[in-house]
Design a protein around this motif. Structure first.
Motif, mmCIF file in Angstrom:
data_model
loop_
_atom_site.group_PDB
_atom_site.id
_atom_site.type_symbol
_atom_site.label_atom_id
_atom_site.label_comp_id
_atom_site.label_asym_id
_atom_site.label_seq_id
_atom_site.Cartn_x
_atom_site.Cartn_y
_atom_site.Cartn_z
ATOM 1 N N ARG A 279 -3.902 -7.199 32.374
ATOM 2 C CA ARG A 279 -4.949 -6.274 32.821
ATOM 3 C C ARG A 279 -5.284 -5.311 31.687
ATOM 4 N NH1 ARG A 279 -1.163 -4.487 37.559
ATOM 5 N NH2 ARG A 279 0.152 -4.663 35.715
ATOM 6 N N ILE A 280 -6.555 -5.289 31.309
ATOM 7 C CA ILE A 280 -7.024 -4.465 30.195
ATOM 8 C C ILE A 280 -8.028 -3.447 30.711
ATOM 9 C CG2 ILE A 280 -8.248 -4.449 27.995
ATOM 10 C CD1 ILE A 280 -7.231 -7.279 27.502
ATOM 11 N N LEU A 281 -7.795 -2.191 30.373
ATOM 12 C CA LEU A 281 -8.749 -1.125 30.680
ATOM 13 C C LEU A 281 -9.552 -0.833 29.421
ATOM 14 C CD1 LEU A 281 -9.917 1.118 32.484
ATOM 15 C CD2 LEU A 281 -7.999 2.572 31.773
ATOM 16 N N LEU A 282 -10.879 -0.942 29.542
ATOM 17 C CA LEU A 282 -11.772 -0.713 28.407
ATOM 18 C C LEU A 282 -12.613 0.530 28.680
ATOM 19 C CD1 LEU A 282 -13.173 -1.565 25.759
ATOM 20 C CD2 LEU A 282 -14.615 -3.096 27.099
ATOM 21 N N LEU A 283 -12.374 1.577 27.899
ATOM 22 C CA LEU A 283 -13.132 2.817 28.022
ATOM 23 C C LEU A 283 -14.218 2.857 26.953
ATOM 24 C CD1 LEU A 283 -10.288 5.498 28.378
ATOM 25 C CD2 LEU A 283 -11.546 4.370 30.221
ATOM 26 N N SER A 284 -15.453 3.121 27.374
ATOM 27 C CA SER A 284 -16.557 3.306 26.428
ATOM 28 C C SER A 284 -17.026 4.746 26.530
ATOM 29 C CB SER A 284 -17.719 2.363 26.757
ATOM 30 O OG SER A 284 -17.346 1.015 26.615
ATOM 31 N N SER A 285 -17.180 5.420 25.395
ATOM 32 C CA SER A 285 -17.556 6.828 25.452
ATOM 33 C C SER A 285 -18.701 7.172 24.515
ATOM 34 C CB SER A 285 -16.346 7.711 25.124
ATOM 35 O OG SER A 285 -15.869 7.450 23.816
ATOM 36 N N GLY A 286 -19.469 6.168 24.120
ATOM 37 C CA GLY A 286 -20.587 6.413 23.212
ATOM 38 C C GLY A 286 -21.936 6.155 23.861
ATOM 39 N N PRO A 287 -23.012 6.618 23.250
ATOM 40 C CA PRO A 287 -24.350 6.486 23.832
ATOM 41 C C PRO A 287 -24.886 5.064 23.874
ATOM 42 C CG PRO A 287 -24.483 7.415 21.622
ATOM 43 C CD PRO A 287 -23.029 7.371 21.978
ATOM 44 N N TYR A 288 -24.334 4.165 23.050
ATOM 45 C CA TYR A 288 -24.857 2.798 23.014
ATOM 46 C C TYR A 288 -24.163 1.860 24.003
ATOM 47 C CZ TYR A 288 -27.233 4.333 18.780
ATOM 48 O OH TYR A 288 -28.026 5.007 17.893
ATOM 49 N N SER A 289 -23.107 2.347 24.641
ATOM 50 C CA SER A 289 -22.430 1.603 25.709
ATOM 51 C C SER A 289 -22.124 0.176 25.296
ATOM 52 C CB SER A 289 -23.261 1.658 26.995
ATOM 53 O OG SER A 289 -23.388 2.999 27.439
ATOM 54 N N ASP A 290 -22.598 -0.816 26.093
ATOM 55 C CA ASP A 290 -22.201 -2.210 25.861
ATOM 56 C C ASP A 290 -22.976 -2.905 24.747
ATOM 57 O OD1 ASP A 290 -24.593 -2.326 27.198
ATOM 58 O OD2 ASP A 290 -23.896 -3.619 28.815
ATOM 59 N N VAL A 291 -23.835 -2.182 24.046
ATOM 60 C CA VAL A 291 -24.491 -2.780 22.877
ATOM 61 C C VAL A 291 -23.953 -2.180 21.574
ATOM 62 C CG1 VAL A 291 -26.594 -3.358 24.150
ATOM 63 C CG2 VAL A 291 -26.446 -1.166 22.934
ATOM 64 N N SER A 292 -22.933 -1.358 21.668
ATOM 65 C CA SER A 292 -22.358 -0.763 20.461
ATOM 66 C C SER A 292 -21.539 -1.796 19.695
ATOM 67 C CB SER A 292 -21.457 0.423 20.824
ATOM 68 O OG SER A 292 -20.266 -0.022 21.452
ATOM 69 N N HIS A 293 -21.381 -1.568 18.414
ATOM 70 C CA HIS A 293 -20.575 -2.473 17.591
ATOM 71 C C HIS A 293 -19.132 -2.503 18.094
ATOM 72 C CE1 HIS A 293 -23.764 -3.059 14.670
ATOM 73 N NE2 HIS A 293 -23.911 -1.746 14.549
ATOM 74 N N GLY A 294 -18.607 -1.356 18.465
ATOM 75 C CA GLY A 294 -17.225 -1.302 18.925
ATOM 76 C C GLY A 294 -17.005 -2.067 20.210
ATOM 77 N N TYR A 295 -17.916 -1.922 21.157
ATOM 78 C CA TYR A 295 -17.784 -2.633 22.432
ATOM 79 C C TYR A 295 -17.832 -4.141 22.215
ATOM 80 C CZ TYR A 295 -18.902 -4.419 27.073
ATOM 81 O OH TYR A 295 -18.902 -5.142 28.238
ATOM 82 N N ARG A 296 -18.822 -4.583 21.458
ATOM 83 C CA ARG A 296 -18.954 -6.035 21.241
ATOM 84 C C ARG A 296 -17.754 -6.594 20.485
ATOM 85 N NH1 ARG A 296 -25.090 -6.562 19.069
ATOM 86 N NH2 ARG A 296 -24.391 -4.764 17.853
ATOM 87 N N LEU A 297 -17.237 -5.823 19.535
ATOM 88 C CA LEU A 297 -16.066 -6.279 18.797
ATOM 89 C C LEU A 297 -14.840 -6.344 19.701
ATOM 90 C CD1 LEU A 297 -14.671 -7.126 16.232
ATOM 91 C CD2 LEU A 297 -14.474 -4.712 15.581
ATOM 92 N N ALA A 298 -14.676 -5.351 20.564
ATOM 93 C CA ALA A 298 -13.540 -5.360 21.491
ATOM 94 C C ALA A 298 -13.597 -6.576 22.408
ATOM 95 C CB ALA A 298 -13.534 -4.078 22.316
ATOM 96 N N MET A 299 -14.763 -6.859 22.969
ATOM 97 C CA MET A 299 -14.897 -8.000 23.879
ATOM 98 C C MET A 299 -14.685 -9.316 23.133
ATOM 99 S SD MET A 299 -15.310 -6.730 26.860
ATOM 100 C CE MET A 299 -16.019 -7.994 27.907
ATOM 101 N N ASP A 300 -15.215 -9.414 21.911
ATOM 102 C CA ASP A 300 -15.023 -10.636 21.113
ATOM 103 C C ASP A 300 -13.542 -10.845 20.791
ATOM 104 O OD1 ASP A 300 -17.732 -11.055 21.128
ATOM 105 O OD2 ASP A 300 -18.067 -10.375 19.059
ATOM 106 N N ALA A 301 -12.849 -9.760 20.437
ATOM 107 C CA ALA A 301 -11.438 -9.865 20.079
ATOM 108 C C ALA A 301 -10.601 -10.297 21.271
ATOM 109 C CB ALA A 301 -10.937 -8.525 19.541
ATOM 110 N N ILE A 302 -10.908 -9.761 22.448
ATOM 111 C CA ILE A 302 -10.175 -10.148 23.655
ATOM 112 C C ILE A 302 -10.425 -11.616 23.974
ATOM 113 C CG2 ILE A 302 -9.989 -9.779 26.142
ATOM 114 C CD1 ILE A 302 -10.724 -6.812 25.569
ATOM 115 N N ALA A 303 -11.679 -12.045 23.847
ATOM 116 C CA ALA A 303 -12.025 -13.443 24.141
ATOM 117 C C ALA A 303 -11.359 -14.401 23.160
ATOM 118 C CB ALA A 303 -13.541 -13.615 24.092
ATOM 119 N N ALA A 304 -11.242 -13.979 21.902
ATOM 120 C CA ALA A 304 -10.669 -14.849 20.866
ATOM 121 C C ALA A 304 -9.149 -14.810 20.834
ATOM 122 C CB ALA A 304 -11.217 -14.456 19.496
ATOM 123 N N SER A 305 -8.547 -13.912 21.591
ATOM 124 C CA SER A 305 -7.099 -13.725 21.509
ATOM 125 C C SER A 305 -6.299 -14.806 22.215
ATOM 126 C CB SER A 305 -6.725 -12.365 22.106
ATOM 127 O OG SER A 305 -6.983 -12.355 23.505
ATOM 128 N N GLY A 306 -6.976 -15.553 23.078
ATOM 129 C CA GLY A 306 -6.275 -16.599 23.814
ATOM 130 C C GLY A 306 -5.479 -16.104 24.997
#
Length: 203
Positions: free
Chosen positions: A3-30
């Motif tokens: 179970r992963i809790l993902l907190l976003s605290s920036g104005p770009y929300s789910d289109v921010s570089h950090g958000y997309r990188l976090a989701m990509d890293a989780i998906a690629a982690s296996g």
């Protein structure tokens, strides 16, 4: 289940570089059978600390007091997850207001920490925490032109409630064009790809 809790605290929300990188890293982690809970602190803001909350804290109200409803909800949410991702910009050298408010709710005496003569002692279980910090300028490395109060502050704040396994990944120089963005995202992706499997293995 992880179970992963993902907190976003920036104005770009789910289109921010950090958000997309976090989701990509989780998906690629296996990770098998992963459950991600997203809390966007900007799109769905939490209420500020008010007078009633302050009175409840200083009068030693019980943990189930209605004044602690939001604080309790956020602490329980954190407790229910095995891993924490924080996606945040650096605003004026430190955390943005939305993330600071989450911290203020989560750090609560006799609930997430005990006060002792030696300082705060965290009551929450430690968990791997990955903090992706976006910045238009540079705040680490040879090109750094500004102070970084975010990293030491957030590390200290999380440690005060028992979370010590914290890893920071800078996404800096984002206003210096596509090449600078691609470079910093690539570097952060590499660092995440090294750290995340180790954290998963230790769950």
């Amino acid at each position: 289940m992880t179970r992963i809790l993902l907190l976003s605290s920036g104005p770009y929300s789910d289109v921010s570089h950090g958000y997309r990188l976090a989701m990509d890293a989780i998906a690629a982690s296996g990770i098998d059978n992963v459950q991600i809970t997203e809390r966007d602190l900007v799109r769905s803001p939490i209420p500020p600390i008010d007078r009633d909350y302050a009175i409840a804290v200083t009068s030693r109200a019980t943990p189930d007091a209605k004044e602690f409803a939001w604080s309790e909800r956020l602490i329980v949410e954190l407790e229910q997850h095995d891993m924490l991702f924080i996606v945040t910009p650096m605003h004026n050298f430190t955390v943005p207001a939305a993330l600071k408010l989450w911290i203020d709710h989560v750090i609560r005496i006799n609930r997430s920490f005990h006060a002792t003569p030696q300082g705060k002692v965290g009551l929450l279980k430690d968990r791997a925490t990955f903090v992706l910090v976006s910045s238009g300028g540079f705040y680490v490395g040879e090109r750094a032109k500004q102070a970084d109060f975010l990293t030491p502050y957030l590390r200290y704040a999380l440690a005060s409630i028992g979370i010590d396994d914290v890893h920071f990944f800078p996404l800096q120089g984002l206003v210096f064009g596509p090449e600078a963005v691609a470079q910093t995202v690539h570097e952060a992706r590499q660092q995440l790809s090294e750290k995340l499997p180790l954290a998963i293995a230790n769950l």
